[in-house]
Design a protein around this motif. Structure first.
Motif, PDB file in Angstrom:
ATOM      1  N   ALA A 172      57.463 -74.667 -41.673  1.00 17.09           N
ATOM      2  CA  ALA A 172      56.067 -74.592 -41.234  1.00 17.09           C
ATOM      3  C   ALA A 172      55.290 -75.509 -41.937  1.00 17.09           C
ATOM      4  O   ALA A 172      54.253 -76.124 -41.197  1.00 17.09           O
ATOM      5  N   ARG A 173      55.443 -76.067 -43.064  1.00 12.82           N
ATOM      6  CA  ARG A 173      54.660 -76.903 -44.037  1.00 12.82           C
ATOM      7  C   ARG A 173      54.684 -78.192 -43.345  1.00 12.82           C
ATOM      8  O   ARG A 173      53.745 -78.802 -42.983  1.00 12.82           O
ATOM      9  N   ASP A 176      53.054 -78.120 -39.865  1.00 11.70           N
ATOM     10  CA  ASP A 176      51.556 -78.160 -39.744  1.00 11.70           C
ATOM     11  C   ASP A 176      51.177 -79.741 -40.207  1.00 11.70           C
ATOM     12  O   ASP A 176      49.993 -80.120 -39.908  1.00 11.70           O
ATOM     13  N   ARG A 179      50.879 -81.967 -37.372  1.00 14.81           N
ATOM     14  CA  ARG A 179      49.718 -81.834 -36.608  1.00 14.81           C
ATOM     15  C   ARG A 179      48.531 -82.118 -36.972  1.00 14.81           C
ATOM     16  O   ARG A 179      47.592 -82.711 -36.430  1.00 14.81           O
ATOM     17  N   ALA A 180      48.492 -81.917 -38.408  1.00 13.08           N
ATOM     18  CA  ALA A 180      47.150 -82.330 -39.061  1.00 13.08           C
ATOM     19  C   ALA A 180      47.037 -84.103 -39.243  1.00 13.08           C
ATOM     20  O   ALA A 180      46.018 -84.399 -39.335  1.00 13.08           O
ATOM     21  N   SER A 195      57.412 -75.284 -30.147  1.00 16.57           N
ATOM     22  CA  SER A 195      55.739 -75.424 -29.893  1.00 16.57           C
ATOM     23  C   SER A 195      55.575 -76.902 -29.566  1.00 16.57           C
ATOM     24  O   SER A 195      56.725 -77.444 -29.609  1.00 16.57           O
ATOM     25  N   HIS A 197      54.567 -79.070 -31.280  1.00 15.52           N
ATOM     26  CA  HIS A 197      54.751 -79.882 -32.368  1.00 15.52           C
ATOM     27  C   HIS A 197      56.306 -79.605 -33.150  1.00 15.52           C
ATOM     28  O   HIS A 197      56.685 -79.787 -34.186  1.00 15.52           O
TER      29      HIS A 197
END
Length: 228
Positions: A172-173, A176, A179-180, A195, A197
């Motif tokens: 997850a990190r 994320d 994406r960021a 997903s 990403h």
């Protein structure tokens, strides 16, 4: 369906099973075309999917940016009218696969990356140094994502919108963070929660003849239908 390749070359030793011989690769591309399928890069595949026009399209991806993509894969792709995405390791451009304990393989030079991009192939990021992202701290993670994209954009003169997780490792990190960092999409291998990403891909190797390709296509279709 998204296929994951690495190297297209003749070989004597391939302990990590990352190499497909040129004759086998040619047959695999012919197999796709004979079934009315067309290989495309990931940006095109996602855009066509968003417009409801992805039927008959197959994503072709090549990890690591080996020089043989420019010398052996590219001519075949152009001849078949196919597109593809190559995920390059920005900190090793023009060098070799230093992260690997197998045979040394040269990576594309900056000139080869520009040629590939000029031919219509998508150049995307595989990080700066091909490190497993879950093993780095937040600062290095940000540098791997942001600096690799900036370097590849400087080389090709084109926007870099895609990323592929080295070794297919991302939780997850890392997802994320990608994406960021502003990437439009990212390729995984077998994500727990697919997903945009964390896009799954099917590994393709030297053993994948027509029967195995068909099995992978059917498995992919069944997998995604079960998630609809």
């Amino acid at each position: 369906m998204v296929l994951m390749y690495h190297s297209i070359d003749h070989y004597d030793d391939d302990p990590h099973l990352v190499t497909v011989s040129p004759p086998r690769f040619e047959r695999q591309m012919a197999w796709l075309r004979a079934r009315g399928l067309r290989g495309v890069g990931m940006a095109e595949l996602l855009a066509e999917h968003a417009g409801g026009r992805a039927r008959g399209l197959v994503g072709l991806t090549f990890d690591d940016g080996y020089a043989d993509f420019a010398t052996r894969a590219l001519p075949v792709l152009v001849r078949y009218g196919f597109g593809a995405t190559v995920f390059a390791v920005s900190g090793r451009v023009g060098s070799y696969n230093a992260w690997d304990d197998g045979p040394r393989k040269p990576l594309m030079t900056a000139e080869q990356l520009r040629t590939v991009a000029d031919t219509g192939m998508e150049v995307a990021s595989h990080g700066r140094h091909h490190v497993p992202l879950p093993d780095v701290d937040d600062t290095e993670l940000r540098e791997e994502l942001e600096e690799s994209r900036a370097d590849l954009e400087d080389i090709t003169g084109r926007q870099v919108t895609g990323f592929a997780y080295p070794y297919g490792r991302a939780a997850a990190r890392e997802i994320d963070a990608v994406r960021a960092a502003g990437y439009d999409y990212a390729c995984h291998i077998r994500p727990d929660e697919p997903s945009r990403h964390a896009l799954g891909r099917a590994y393709i190797g030297e053993r994948d003849g027509s029967l195995r390709l068909r099995a992978k296509l059917v498995r992919h279709q069944m997998l995604w239908r079960s998630r609809m």
